[in-house]
Write a protein that holds these residues in place. Structure first.
Motif, mmCIF file in Angstrom:
data_model
loop_
_atom_site.group_PDB
_atom_site.id
_atom_site.type_symbol
_atom_site.label_atom_id
_atom_site.label_comp_id
_atom_site.label_asym_id
_atom_site.label_seq_id
_atom_site.Cartn_x
_atom_site.Cartn_y
_atom_site.Cartn_z
ATOM 1 N N HIS A 32 0.666 -1.097 0.077
ATOM 2 C CA HIS A 32 -0.015 0.249 -0.123
ATOM 3 C C HIS A 32 0.529 1.765 0.476
ATOM 4 N N THR A 34 2.929 3.826 -1.916
ATOM 5 C CA THR A 34 4.264 4.036 -3.143
ATOM 6 C C THR A 34 5.346 4.466 -2.360
ATOM 7 N N ASP A 36 10.210 4.375 -2.752
ATOM 8 C CA ASP A 36 10.678 3.043 -2.742
ATOM 9 C C ASP A 36 11.432 3.751 -0.789
ATOM 10 N N ARG A 39 8.239 3.769 1.482
ATOM 11 C CA ARG A 39 8.113 2.379 1.964
ATOM 12 C C ARG A 39 9.440 2.079 2.518
#
Length: 127
Positions: A32, A34, A36, A39
């Motif tokens: 969920h 977005t 890198d 996240r």
């Protein structure tokens, strides 16, 4: 007139007893969140806060992760309102301890709220 569609934020809310919840939390975050960098930051902060609640606080425990276009919010609640988290310190000895909140502080704006018999640590991560 143009129409702007807004995606509802992705929200995960769950209770947990121990760190066994972390693989599921990480999988949800990977699906969920977005970007890198965001996240990875959300995964790290969530892991640190959940682990702290397991190691340093009593239950019941819960976590809320909200992902929206402006970033993410993580809230970890536990049943130990008097145990105040302090970056760089751990109640357990050892030179490899006490670094988690230092990382959380570097990656987010965070605060602790106490309500009744509970405490919630909230971390806000910018996109």
């Amino acid at each position: 007139m143009p129409t702007t569609l807004r995606a509802a934020p992705a929200v995960l809310t769950t209770s947990f007893r121990d760190a066994g919840c972390l693989p599921g939390l990480r999988a949800w975050i990977r699906e969920h969140v977005t970007g890198d960098e965001l996240r990875g930051d959300v995964e790290l902060v969530c892991t640190e806060l959940v682990t702290n609640a397991v190691e340093h606080a009593r239950g019941p425990r819960s976590v809320v992760v909200v992902v929206q276009p402006g970033g993410a919010r993580i809230e970890v609640t536990d049943g130990s309102p008097t145990t105040a988290p302090v970056p760089g310190r751990s109640r357990f000895g050892g030179e490899m301890r006490g670094r988690g909140l230092t990382l959380v502080a570097a990656l987010s704006r965070w605060e602790v709220r106490r309500v009744g018999r509970r405490k919630t640590v909230t971390a806000l991560l910018p996109a």
